[in-house]
Design an enzyme around this catalytic site. Sequence first.
Site, PDB file in Angstrom:
ATOM      1  CE  LYS A   1      -3.966  -2.144   0.216  1.00  0.00           C
ATOM      2  NZ  LYS A   1      -5.082  -1.944  -0.734  1.00  0.00           N
TER       3      LYS A   1
ATOM      4  CD  GLU B   1      -5.245  -2.306  -6.621  1.00  0.00           C
ATOM      5  OE1 GLU B   1      -4.386  -3.167  -6.943  1.00  0.00           O
ATOM      6  OE2 GLU B   1      -6.125  -2.519  -5.772  1.00  0.00           O
TER       7      GLU B   1
ATOM      8  CD  GLU C   1      -9.990  -1.589  -4.465  1.00  0.00           C
ATOM      9  OE1 GLU C   1      -8.870  -2.000  -4.773  1.00  0.00           O
ATOM     10  OE2 GLU C   1     -10.363  -1.442  -3.294  1.00  0.00           O
TER      11      GLU C   1
ATOM     12  CG  HIS D   1     -10.671  -5.547  -5.355  1.00  0.00           C
ATOM     13  ND1 HIS D   1     -11.842  -5.510  -4.624  1.00  0.00           N
ATOM     14  CD2 HIS D   1      -9.688  -5.150  -4.523  1.00  0.00           C
ATOM     15  CE1 HIS D   1     -11.568  -5.087  -3.396  1.00  0.00           C
ATOM     16  NE2 HIS D   1     -10.276  -4.865  -3.300  1.00  0.00           N
TER      17      HIS D   1
ATOM     18  CD  GLU E   1      -6.254  -7.874  -3.638  1.00  0.00           C
ATOM     19  OE1 GLU E   1      -7.273  -7.630  -4.322  1.00  0.00           O
ATOM     20  OE2 GLU E   1      -5.685  -7.030  -2.913  1.00  0.00           O
TER      21      GLU E   1
END
Length: 370
Positions: A173, A227, A253, A303, A325
């Site tokens: 992240k 992303e 997503e 996602h 994922e």
Amino acid sequence: MKIKAVKPFVLHVPVTGSQIADSTHTITHWGVVGARIDTEDGLSGYGFTGTHSHLPSDQLITRCIETCHAPLLVGEDASDVQRLWLKLARNPALQWIGRAGITTLSQAAIDIALWDLKAKAEGVPLWKLLGGQVRDKVRAYNTDIGWLSIADDLLVQGARRAVDQGFTGIKIKVGSTVERDLRRLEAVRRAIGPDVTLAIDGNGKWDLATCLRFCRGAEPFDVYWFEEPLWYDDVKGHAELARATRIPTALGEQLYTQDAFSEFFSQKAIHWVQPDVTRMGGLTEVWRVCETAHSFRLPVAPHAGDMSQVHVHLSYAHPACQVLEYIPWIKDCFTDPADVVDGYFSLPQLPGAGTTPTEAAWKQFQKPVG
Ligand code: 0YR
Ligand code: MG
């Protein structure tokens, strides 16, 4: 396959550790909010959407299922999945108040439950019903090692551990400060070496100026995709970023419709396509997005709003799906968990869509539907 009853449910399942954070949310549990559909001949199908486990908002979804969708389904033939999708999506009452949001999330649960039923009625795992296996293995990437809430040294350790376990892809992240995130990216790339794909996820936090500055610094670290760099609906901003950096862009997503995706495709705003069956009114609409993506020759990386329980079937069956994922929070709540062995998702074996909760999960995690 006549539908006898549609009953909503809520499960709240703890995340790894006590809580995790991305740039936008801090959560302690994943919400499995869905519906069980029973047929006259004694089959039960399960479908769910994914939430951040806020019970009052989860109960808006269960209420929508119970009071708006269920009356349109009872007495119908459960095998008419496409027709029932349209019946719910074009229900004039709901279309007027919500073409996206709670209505779509609750429709997702229904649509997935119908696919689960259809596969169970045929006695096959869903991927077989979708046309069969188009690839031998589905490559997994690990997101659970990369939260923004993980301290720098633990982030590096976790990334290394994932690679030791066999993962060939990870995602971390970003979306705090450019300086901190660049430092973490560099440290992780150094720790995992050049052969592991390394994606980053901003969860829509930054503006274009910040993204441009970040990307200039990030380009040397071979980023697989960036992303949700910008606000989810900003087609022009993503197109501009995609032109300005060598880092591929990704999103999906937070998109509810195939039309939203088409806009990003035609504006050349993204390189990776990330639809989610739990967001888009189910597998029926996601399949359409995969087909369109494929026609643009764009790769799909679904996602994990479903924590890949359903997407693993899609990924074995659709030619556009390249990588999937992996977040292991809820997998053990299901009779056919989306497990990863040596970096690849196992091929599901049981009849259905992978959405049937175990007895233990009901006992441990069930919450009132309101
Ligand atoms: C936690 N995956 C994501 C989680 C995840 C979010 O807020 O929901 O990070 O959905 O962006 O790619
Ligand atoms: Mg994301």
